[in-house]
Design a protein around this motif. Structure first.
Motif, PDB file in Angstrom:
ATOM      1  N   LEU A   1     -70.468  11.538 -59.966  1.00  0.00           N
ATOM      2  CA  LEU A   1     -70.941  12.744 -60.628  1.00  0.00           C
ATOM      3  C   LEU A   1     -71.937  12.400 -61.728  1.00  0.00           C
TER       4      LEU A   1
ATOM      5  N   THR B   1     -62.935  18.894 -53.382  1.00  0.00           N
ATOM      6  CA  THR B   1     -61.794  18.039 -53.716  1.00  0.00           C
ATOM      7  C   THR B   1     -61.970  17.537 -55.141  1.00  0.00           C
ATOM      8  N   GLY B   2     -61.161  18.075 -56.025  1.00  0.00           N
ATOM      9  CA  GLY B   2     -61.273  17.666 -57.415  1.00  0.00           C
ATOM     10  C   GLY B   2     -60.467  18.569 -58.305  1.00  0.00           C
TER      11      GLY B   2
ATOM     12  N   SER C   1     -67.350  12.549 -54.620  1.00  0.00           N
ATOM     13  CA  SER C   1     -68.590  13.286 -54.917  1.00  0.00           C
ATOM     14  C   SER C   1     -68.645  14.643 -54.217  1.00  0.00           C
ATOM     15  N   ARG C   2     -67.468  15.281 -54.087  1.00  0.00           N
ATOM     16  CA  ARG C   2     -67.377  16.618 -53.492  1.00  0.00           C
ATOM     17  C   ARG C   2     -66.518  17.488 -54.417  1.00  0.00           C
ATOM     18  N   LEU C   3     -66.913  17.566 -55.666  1.00  0.00           N
ATOM     19  CA  LEU C   3     -66.099  18.205 -56.698  1.00  0.00           C
ATOM     20  C   LEU C   3     -65.717  19.638 -56.353  1.00  0.00           C
ATOM     21  N   GLU C   4     -66.609  20.401 -55.776  1.00  0.00           N
ATOM     22  CA  GLU C   4     -66.301  21.803 -55.458  1.00  0.00           C
ATOM     23  C   GLU C   4     -65.231  21.926 -54.381  1.00  0.00           C
TER      24      GLU C   4
ATOM     25  N   ASP D   1     -63.238  13.740 -59.382  1.00  0.00           N
ATOM     26  CA  ASP D   1     -63.685  14.016 -58.012  1.00  0.00           C
ATOM     27  C   ASP D   1     -63.119  12.980 -57.049  1.00  0.00           C
TER      28      ASP D   1
ATOM     29  N   GLN E   1     -61.073  24.457 -54.594  1.00  0.00           N
ATOM     30  CA  GLN E   1     -60.788  23.055 -54.888  1.00  0.00           C
ATOM     31  C   GLN E   1     -59.375  22.699 -54.465  1.00  0.00           C
TER      32      GLN E   1
ATOM     33  N   GLU F   1     -60.016  19.525 -62.916  1.00  0.00           N
ATOM     34  CA  GLU F   1     -60.390  19.291 -64.293  1.00  0.00           C
ATOM     35  C   GLU F   1     -59.088  19.249 -65.092  1.00  0.00           C
TER      36      GLU F   1
ATOM     37  N   GLU G   1     -73.299  17.375 -64.160  1.00  0.00           N
ATOM     38  CA  GLU G   1     -72.223  17.950 -63.336  1.00  0.00           C
ATOM     39  C   GLU G   1     -70.897  17.936 -64.093  1.00  0.00           C
TER      40      GLU G   1
END
Length: 113
Positions: free
Chosen positions: A2, A46-47, A41-44, A37, A70, A49, A6
């Protein structure tokens, strides 16, 4: 990996989501929000906060924010050094979350991570 932009965008979105749920963070807590993530690099997709209040070998107190769509990957907290492993408690503060655990298979799961 990320980008800084991002990460900062995800931190701002998480701060806003928590505020909508009535959870106020200090500026230091906002800046310290972990954006995970999982190296994908597929936060939307698999991830998550994370605001960490306490995290020891046995206990953690965190606010987890998952944006719509997510998922958090399957993971374990196994026993170690004669202890039963880490214990987790979940409370959904706003929205809907699906948590799948060991046990009988759900014939019609609400989602398919």
């Amino acid at each position: 990996m990320l980008t800084r932009a991002e990460i900062e965008e995800a931190q701002a979105r998480a701060t806003a989501a928590l505020a909508e749920a009535g959870i106020v963070l200090t500026q230091a807590e906002q800046r310290a929000i972990e954006v995970a993530d999982f190296g994908l690099s597929r936060l939307e997709e698999t991830g998550l906060e994370v605001v960490v209040y306490v995290n020891t070998e046995r206990v953690c107190a965190k606010e987890l924010v998952l944006f719509p769509g997510q998922t958090c990957p399957e993971h374990l907290h196994p026993p170690f050094d004669g202890t039963p492993g880490k214990e987790e408690t979940f409370r959904c503060r706003k929205g809907r979350v699906y948590l799948y655990t060991d046990g009988e298979k759900e014939p019609t799961p609400a989602c398919r991570p």
